[in-house]
Design a protein around this motif. Structure first.
Motif, PDB file in Angstrom:
ATOM      1  N   ALA A  58       0.819  -1.211   0.000  1.00 42.47           N
ATOM      2  CA  ALA A  58       0.000   0.000   0.000  1.00 42.47           C
ATOM      3  C   ALA A  58       0.850   1.257   0.000  1.00 42.47           C
ATOM      4  O   ALA A  58       0.321   2.363  -0.080  1.00 42.47           O
ATOM      5  CB  ALA A  58      -0.912  -0.005   1.222  1.00 42.47           C
ATOM      6  N   LEU A  59       2.183   1.099   0.088  1.00 44.46           N
ATOM      7  CA  LEU A  59       3.073   2.241   0.182  1.00 44.46           C
ATOM      8  C   LEU A  59       4.265   2.051  -0.743  1.00 44.46           C
ATOM      9  O   LEU A  59       4.893   0.978  -0.746  1.00 44.46           O
ATOM     10  CB  LEU A  59       3.576   2.405   1.627  1.00 44.46           C
ATOM     11  CG  LEU A  59       4.671   3.439   1.876  1.00 44.46           C
ATOM     12  CD1 LEU A  59       4.120   4.854   1.648  1.00 44.46           C
ATOM     13  CD2 LEU A  59       5.226   3.310   3.285  1.00 44.46           C
ATOM     14  N   TYR A  60       4.574   3.073  -1.541  1.00 42.41           N
ATOM     15  CA  TYR A  60       5.742   3.066  -2.417  1.00 42.41           C
ATOM     16  C   TYR A  60       6.466   4.389  -2.267  1.00 42.41           C
ATOM     17  O   TYR A  60       5.827   5.447  -2.164  1.00 42.41           O
ATOM     18  CB  TYR A  60       5.331   2.851  -3.874  1.00 42.41           C
ATOM     19  CG  TYR A  60       4.680   1.518  -4.119  1.00 42.41           C
ATOM     20  CD1 TYR A  60       5.443   0.406  -4.438  1.00 42.41           C
ATOM     21  CD2 TYR A  60       3.301   1.361  -4.000  1.00 42.41           C
ATOM     22  CE1 TYR A  60       4.856  -0.835  -4.639  1.00 42.41           C
ATOM     23  CE2 TYR A  60       2.706   0.128  -4.196  1.00 42.41           C
ATOM     24  CZ  TYR A  60       3.488  -0.969  -4.521  1.00 42.41           C
ATOM     25  OH  TYR A  60       2.905  -2.194  -4.708  1.00 42.41           O
ATOM     26  N   PHE A  61       7.790   4.356  -2.249  1.00 38.72           N
ATOM     27  CA  PHE A  61       8.575   5.585  -2.134  1.00 38.72           C
ATOM     28  C   PHE A  61       8.780   6.192  -3.522  1.00 38.72           C
ATOM     29  O   PHE A  61       8.994   5.497  -4.501  1.00 38.72           O
ATOM     30  CB  PHE A  61       9.917   5.295  -1.471  1.00 38.72           C
ATOM     31  CG  PHE A  61       9.788   5.008   0.002  1.00 38.72           C
ATOM     32  CD1 PHE A  61       9.735   6.047   0.920  1.00 38.72           C
ATOM     33  CD2 PHE A  61       9.689   3.712   0.463  1.00 38.72           C
ATOM     34  CE1 PHE A  61       9.592   5.784   2.275  1.00 38.72           C
ATOM     35  CE2 PHE A  61       9.546   3.440   1.807  1.00 38.72           C
ATOM     36  CZ  PHE A  61       9.499   4.479   2.727  1.00 38.72           C
ATOM     37  N   THR A  62       8.747   7.512  -3.562  1.00 39.97           N
ATOM     38  CA  THR A  62       8.790   8.219  -4.828  1.00 39.97           C
ATOM     39  C   THR A  62      10.191   8.204  -5.438  1.00 39.97           C
ATOM     40  O   THR A  62      11.201   8.182  -4.728  1.00 39.97           O
ATOM     41  CB  THR A  62       8.332   9.677  -4.643  1.00 39.97           C
ATOM     42  OG1 THR A  62       8.309  10.329  -5.909  1.00 39.97           O
ATOM     43  CG2 THR A  62       9.251  10.444  -3.696  1.00 39.97           C
ATOM     44  N   TYR A  63      10.230   8.194  -6.752  1.00 36.50           N
ATOM     45  CA  TYR A  63      11.465   8.477  -7.466  1.00 36.50           C
ATOM     46  C   TYR A  63      11.712   9.989  -7.426  1.00 36.50           C
ATOM     47  O   TYR A  63      10.776  10.776  -7.201  1.00 36.50           O
ATOM     48  CB  TYR A  63      11.372   8.001  -8.914  1.00 36.50           C
ATOM     49  CG  TYR A  63      11.488   6.501  -9.073  1.00 36.50           C
ATOM     50  CD1 TYR A  63      12.728   5.877  -9.047  1.00 36.50           C
ATOM     51  CD2 TYR A  63      10.356   5.711  -9.242  1.00 36.50           C
ATOM     52  CE1 TYR A  63      12.854   4.507  -9.193  1.00 36.50           C
ATOM     53  CE2 TYR A  63      10.463   4.331  -9.387  1.00 36.50           C
ATOM     54  CZ  TYR A  63      11.717   3.735  -9.360  1.00 36.50           C
ATOM     55  OH  TYR A  63      11.831   2.374  -9.489  1.00 36.50           O
ATOM     56  N   PRO A  64      12.932  10.442  -7.654  1.00 37.63           N
ATOM     57  CA  PRO A  64      13.197  11.889  -7.621  1.00 37.63           C
ATOM     58  C   PRO A  64      12.521  12.611  -8.785  1.00 37.63           C
ATOM     59  O   PRO A  64      12.217  12.001  -9.816  1.00 37.63           O
ATOM     60  CB  PRO A  64      14.727  11.970  -7.729  1.00 37.63           C
ATOM     61  CG  PRO A  64      15.134  10.694  -8.382  1.00 37.63           C
ATOM     62  CD  PRO A  64      14.165   9.657  -7.891  1.00 37.63           C
ATOM     63  N   PRO A  65      12.303  13.904  -8.656  1.00 33.81           N
ATOM     64  CA  PRO A  65      11.718  14.682  -9.764  1.00 33.81           C
ATOM     65  C   PRO A  65      12.553  14.515 -11.032  1.00 33.81           C
ATOM     66  O   PRO A  65      13.781  14.526 -11.001  1.00 33.81           O
ATOM     67  CB  PRO A  65      11.779  16.120  -9.247  1.00 33.81           C
ATOM     68  CG  PRO A  65      11.789  15.991  -7.756  1.00 33.81           C
ATOM     69  CD  PRO A  65      12.560  14.747  -7.459  1.00 33.81           C
ATOM     70  N   GLY A  66      11.856  14.356 -12.155  1.00 34.41           N
ATOM     71  CA  GLY A  66      12.537  14.200 -13.426  1.00 34.41           C
ATOM     72  C   GLY A  66      12.977  12.787 -13.733  1.00 34.41           C
ATOM     73  O   GLY A  66      13.538  12.532 -14.807  1.00 34.41           O
TER      74      GLY A  66
END
Length: 372
Positions: free
Chosen positions: A216-224
């Motif tokens: 239910a939780l995923y960490f974001t990739y960096p912008p771009g």
């Protein structure tokens, strides 16, 4: 996209529920909600075998203010009742049970696997082997056995499946010496890891597999970043096909620049071609409750499957309403094709899919489409 052969070969009306593992156990009528998502294998005879997921559901799941589900319980099948006011029944495949701090659900059907033998081109049913059905046999699969994927390695067949229960949503392994009679091996991946696909060949002496952990939780990739956060296809390896270690390198990840593959998961067991490992996978575009499921393909490096040599961003297969029009009275989902099996047929591949979570679809795809 049009291909030389593309048709439904097996569906709900082709299942004889008098020969179901559930027959005689319940005091309520059942029906086939879907016969779909077939694993596919080439038998020694040259015929093909589909292991079809049969989702058997209660004809009247709601009665007396309760919604009911089917559960295996120590060798028999029983009905459980939940107060309707505690449940969300918007999704026809499941219902959510409210009252906790996390999502809890039950299924509207119980699934078992039915071996269906096809002619060598996959377009005609030769036999249906009810006596070889794969059904729940333990508490960790009390809500069913789902979505077989079959690989052939070194003279035997290996089948992964999802086993569903309150204990865990695990991946279970079966093996066969002939592709028809299946022996349970063990749980090989634990909670909420779906779409495990064993490569049809070893790499540096190891078994390899694609996996797809859920959460239910995923960490974001960096912008771009070119990647989108969410479910992805990971890699694992094993010395014996029973004990699996996740690989450090990522596998296939959803691209940030398209919403059509916002969520991805495995489709067919990777097979080795002259260009590398060919793998077909599904991408899901968000829409309403279920989303739009399409099939895509990639070629992976033969020595390092974490290295993607080529991916086609156009869908290979999409849901085809013309195929399901004769089954319109049974439709409960749309916009879904879920590819689960592949077999070599010389100049083309035979690809097996579930269409609309309802029936089994066979498609002949020329090898030239993949640059082969």
């Amino acid at each position: 996209m049009d291909f030389p052969a593309d048709r439904l070969v097996f569906g709900p009306d082709d299942v004889d529920l008098s020969r179901s593992p559930l027959a005689g156990h319940l005091d309520a009528e059942t029906f086939v909600l879907g016969a779909f998502n077939p694993g596919l294998a080439r038998l020694a005879s040259g015929n093909l075998l589909m292991l079809v997921r049969v989702a058997e559901a209660l004809r009247e799941p709601v009665s007396n203010g309760h919604v009911h589900s089917i559960r295996w319980d120590e060798g028999r099948y029983v009905r459980d009742a939940w107060p309707l006011e505690l449940c969300d029944t918007a999704d026809p495949r499941k219902f959510l049970v409210h009252g906790g701090s996390w999502q809890v659900m039950a299924l509207t059907s119980l699934s078992w696997l039915l071996p269906v033998e096809l002619a060598p081109d996959g377009l005609e049913v030769v036999a249906v082997h009810y006596d070889r059905a794969v059904a729940p046999h333990a508490a960790f699969q009390c809500y069913g056995v789902e979505d077989a994927r079959i690989s052939r390695l070194e003279g035997r067949w290996l089948m992964t499946s999802c086993s569903v229960s309150p204990e865990r949503h695990s991946t279970t392994l079966y093996s066969s010496e002939n592709g028809l009679d299946w022996r349970f091996e063990d749980i090989v991946l634990d909670h909420q890891n779906k779409d495990m696909l064993i490569f049809e060949g070893r790499i540096a002496g190891q078994y390899w597999a694609q996996t797809r952990p859920l959460g239910a939780l995923y960490f974001t990739y960096p912008p771009g970043s070119p990647w989108r956060a969410g479910p992805s296809i990971n890699l694992a390896s094993s010395p014996d096909a029973l004990h699996w270690k996740p690989r450090r390198e990522p596998g296939l990840r959803p691209h940030a620049d398209t919403v059509a593959t916002a969520r991805i998961g495995g489709g067919t067991p990777p097979i080795l071609t002259e260009r590398g490992w060919l793998t077909l996978w599904h991408g899901v575009e968000p829409k309403e409750i279920v989303g739009i499921y399409r099939t895509y393909w990639s070629i992976l490096d033969p020595d390092d499957p974490s290295h993607v040599l080529e991916s086609e961003h156009r869908p290979l297969l999409e849901a085809k309403p013309d195929l399901t029009r004769p089954l319109e009275d049974k439709m409960y989902l749309r916009d879904v094709v879920f590819t689960t099996g592949i077999a070599d047929a010389g100049d083309y591949f035979i690809v097996a899919s579930g269409e609309a979570d309802l029936a089994c679809r066979i498609t002949h795809i020329p090898k030239s489409h993949f640059g082969l």
